[in-house]
Design a protein around this motif. Structure first.
Motif, short mmCIF file in Angstrom:
data_model
loop_
_atom_site.label_atom_id
_atom_site.label_comp_id
_atom_site.label_asym_id
_atom_site.label_seq_id
_atom_site.Cartn_x
_atom_site.Cartn_y
_atom_site.Cartn_z
N CYS A 43 34.41 29.86 30.87
CA CYS A 43 35.75 30.31 31.96
C CYS A 43 35.71 29.16 32.75
N VAL A 44 36.46 28.27 32.60
CA VAL A 44 36.90 27.49 33.72
C VAL A 44 38.14 27.89 35.17
N CYS A 45 36.64 27.75 36.06
CA CYS A 45 38.13 28.75 36.88
C CYS A 45 38.04 27.64 38.47
N ASN A 46 38.90 27.43 39.77
CA ASN A 46 38.33 26.98 40.16
C ASN A 46 37.61 27.27 41.39
N ASP A 47 36.46 26.40 41.35
CA ASP A 47 35.12 26.73 41.94
C ASP A 47 34.97 26.92 43.64
N GLU A 48 36.58 26.84 44.63
CA GLU A 48 36.91 27.47 46.09
C GLU A 48 37.70 28.96 45.76
N GLY A 49 37.87 29.22 44.48
CA GLY A 49 39.32 30.24 44.38
C GLY A 49 38.96 31.03 45.48
N LYS A 50 37.72 31.82 45.62
CA LYS A 50 37.31 32.99 46.32
C LYS A 50 37.76 32.47 48.14
N LEU A 51 37.52 31.24 48.51
CA LEU A 51 37.01 30.78 49.65
C LEU A 51 38.23 30.82 50.15
N LYS A 52 39.20 30.32 49.04
CA LYS A 52 40.88 30.17 48.88
C LYS A 52 41.20 31.35 48.96
N GLY A 53 41.15 32.24 48.90
CA GLY A 53 41.74 33.80 48.71
C GLY A 53 42.75 33.63 47.67
N LEU A 54 42.30 33.15 46.00
CA LEU A 54 43.15 32.87 45.79
C LEU A 54 42.88 34.75 45.16
N PRO A 55 44.41 35.19 44.08
CA PRO A 55 44.67 36.03 43.93
C PRO A 55 43.53 36.93 42.14
N LEU A 56 43.39 37.76 42.42
CA LEU A 56 42.34 38.72 41.42
C LEU A 56 43.41 37.82 40.21
N ASN A 57 42.31 37.81 39.10
CA ASN A 57 43.10 37.31 37.87
C ASN A 57 41.93 38.07 36.88
N PHE A 58 40.80 38.32 36.69
CA PHE A 58 40.59 39.80 35.64
C PHE A 58 38.57 40.05 36.30
N VAL A 59 38.25 40.66 36.22
CA VAL A 59 37.08 41.32 36.14
C VAL A 59 35.81 41.32 35.12
#
Length: 105
Positions: A43-59
């Motif tokens: 799974c390739v995601c944004n490295d700073e996604g959580k810091l940027k407050g990106l919306p939840l995709n899945f858990v």
């Protein structure tokens, strides 16, 4: 190469893309981070996604994945195409989650 793209809040889709870092960064909206899943699926995601407050995709059992992501395989040091059975497994898992979420509403 064949990948599955999953945008936050949307169902996944199969895409054919060029095996190029800029393409991958465009899909996730920034620098990439790789999360190992199962059966050689990444799974390739944004490295700073959580810091940027990106919306939840899945858990996952061990992490929450945010922002737009894509799934591929590992081909040595490179990303590789998903095989048909891997695409099917990914698509089915998100369909099952979507159906389950509807029953909760």
């Amino acid at each position: 190469m064949r990948i599955v793209v999953k945008k936050a809040g949307q169902m996944p889709e199969v895409r054919e893309v060029e095996n190029d870092l800029k393409v991958f960064q465009e899909i996730v909206g920034g620098h990439i981070e790789v999360v190992n899943l199962i059966e050689n699926i990444l799974c390739v995601c944004n490295d700073e996604g959580k810091l940027k407050g990106l919306p939840l995709n899945f858990v996952l059992p061990y992490d929450a994945i945010v922002g737009d992501v894509f799934f591929c395989t590992a081909d040595g040091e490179e990303f590789g195409s998903l095989e048909e059975h891997q695409v099917g497994a990914l698509m089915n898992s998100f369909i099952k989650v979507e159906r389950y979420m509807r029953t909760l509403q």
